[in-house]
Enzyme design. Structure first.
Site, short mmCIF file in Angstrom:
data_model
loop_
_atom_site.label_atom_id
_atom_site.label_comp_id
_atom_site.label_asym_id
_atom_site.label_seq_id
_atom_site.Cartn_x
_atom_site.Cartn_y
_atom_site.Cartn_z
NE ARG A 208 7.83 -2.16 2.66
CZ ARG A 208 7.09 -1.10 2.36
NH1 ARG A 208 6.65 -0.93 1.12
NH2 ARG A 208 6.79 -0.20 3.26
CG ASP A 337 -4.33 -3.07 0.63
OD1 ASP A 337 -4.39 -1.87 0.31
OD2 ASP A 337 -3.34 -3.58 1.17
#
Length: 491
Positions: A208, A337
């Site tokens: 990324r 998360d």
């Protein structure tokens, strides 16, 4: 207790003080959303962050419509969101080797072709740095206190005193009526809520990178190809490349280029957003396993212009659905998360984290200070099956992206993009809590198991009956090319 009629859609300052002290650990999307929504609901908020500042770096993620509905309560935040959103974005799709299979279309038009209302899209890609600045502006406007440099090393709960708290590496102790552990997959809260969920490598990772657009000037031919969209070439453009077991995406907007590629592990990845590699490492590994059809040369040229210390190589780990989100007395609760990690292909990590925050702030307000444990448990019942379904959907989406049937894609472009079902994007976690709190709380009082509740409308696929699942079984299905989602309407 609150009700739908007298509490719905009120802005900040409209709710009476609840007297509930909320301690939030972590400043990701879940933590920041929880901070402003808890303030709006009348709770007292304090936030702890392990770093000395909030990390606003990064590239982009998908924010579903269900996660942004609460913006209607925040006029200034909502205006900022509209200003940074890519409402006029275009999209085109290639095979991984560079053959174009879907010509450029407005995202709204692609939604129309997929049978969706282009005026109410299921969500949009957003730039992480811009979203975080937007949130921080609101946090500052509300005067929310963030204690930086406080790395939490332990969580505790005192059921007799009806308090919970944390201990930091500095030896400081903080306590509150309820503690929100929004500090990610490695949260120290895991042992308090039922044990660490085993992380299993997916054998995959993501390269990324987000960098200033001027770096494309190094390669004029590449810059010409990666032009923006629209008749005047001034609107954001998303380009996707789909291949066997892999996919990539490039976003071009006025100031920024974002590149993402899913790949087999190479040995240089970590589950960390600050771990970077350089472009030679990428080029040496990206064609592995592709045989005589390597990656589009234009992708390789793009990788070469990315500036140093910019490419994150993030390893993907699978985790089974978390068996428990709360401590024994439900004074500590996981969020985001820490409670449910997602595969990137699900397009749901950011969305469900924000939904968590809105749901919990609302449940605490409805239940009140005398019913905090019940409110937290009710919130978890609202969220668990929904999130487990969204996690499971990530496997089906990965199949669409990594093993597309090109003969069908040319007829139906919907088959070359992740599923964005209405049961996800039409959901309103605040409205849902107001309409169903009493019914769900009553199932807890009566001792009805969470997976046998039939008095509360589902916020997951209609007709679906929850069945426990694990990563090992799902991976076998993926390997066999068939992902069984179970009953119900997942579309």
């Amino acid at each position: 207790m609150g009700s739908l009629s007298d509490n719905d859609c009120k802005p900040v300052g409209s709710y009476p003080p609840s007297g509930i002290d909320v301690l939030i650990v972590g400043t990701g999307l879940a933590g920041l959303t929880a901070s402003i929504e808890c303030v709006r609901k009348g709770h007292n908020v304090r936030v702890l962050e392990r770093h000395d500042d909030i990390n606003t770096a990064g590239d982009m993620y998908f924010m579903g419509h269900s996660a942004t509905k609460f913006f209607r309560h925040w006029p200034e935040l909502s205006r900022e969101y509209e200003a940074i959103s890519m409402n006029n974005a275009w999209i085109e799709t290639f095979k991984h080797d560079g053959e174009r299979v879907i010509t450029p279309l407005k995202v709204a038009e692609r939604l129309r072709q997929a049978g969706m209302d282009p005026n109410t899209p299921p969500g949009a890609f957003q730039m992480r740095p811009l979203i975080y600045r937007m949130y921080l502006n609101e946090v500052q406007r509300q005067g929310i206190k963030i204690d930086f440099g406080q790395r939490v090393v332990d969580y505790w709960e005192d059921e007799e005193r009806q308090k919970a708290g944390v201990v930091t590496a500095k030896g400081d102790r903080f306590e509150a009526d309820v503690v929100i552990a929004a500090d990610g997959v490695g949260s120290k809260c895991q042992k308090l809520v039922g044990g660490q969920v085993r992380a299993m490598s997916a054998g995959r990772a993501m390269w990324r990178a987000a960098f200033p657009i001027h770096h494309l000037d190094k390669n004029p031919e590449l810059k010409k190809f990666l032009k923006m969209g629209g008749p005047n070439e001034d609107e954001p453009m998303v380009r996707t490349w789909l291949g066997p077991g892999t996919y990539a995406m490039v976003l071009i907007r006025k100031e920024t280029c974002v590149w993402i590629m899913n790949h087999d592990i190479t040995g240089s990845e970590e589950e960390s957003w600050v771990h970077t590699v350089e472009w030679p490492d990428v080029l040496n590994n990206m064609d592995k396993g592709l045989g005589d059809r390597p990656w589009d040369p234009r992708i390789k040229e793009l990788v070469k212009v990315i500036p140093p210390k910019t490419i994150v190589n993030f390893e993907l780990f699978w985790r089974n659905p978390q068996p428990s989100w709360t401590s024994k007395g439900a004074r500590v609760v996981l969020m985001g998360d820490a409670a449910h990690s997602f595969l990137p292909a699900s397009g749901n990590g950011a969305t469900q984290a924000i939904e968590d925050a809105v749901s919990l702030a609302t449940c605490l307000q409805i239940g009140g200070k005398q019913n905090i444990s019940e409110a937290v448990r009710t919130h978890v019942r609202f969220r668990f099956i929904r999130c487990a379904c969204a996690q499971k959907m990530g496997f089906a989406n990965a199949e669409l992206l990594q093993h597309p049937d090109w003969s069908k894609v040319k007829v139906n472009p919907k088959l070359a993009q992740p599923k964005l079902p209405s049961w996800i994007w039409k959901h309103d976690p605040e409205q849902y809590a107001y309409e169903n709190y009493e019914k769900m709380a009553d199932t807890i009082r009566k001792g009805i198991p969470f997976d046998e509740v039939d008095t509360v409308p589902p916020n997951y696929p209609p007709g679906y009956k929850y069945e426990s699942w694990n990563i090992d079984d799902m991976q076998k299905e993926v390997d066999n090319g068939t992902v069984d989602m179970g009953g119900g309407n997942w579309d």
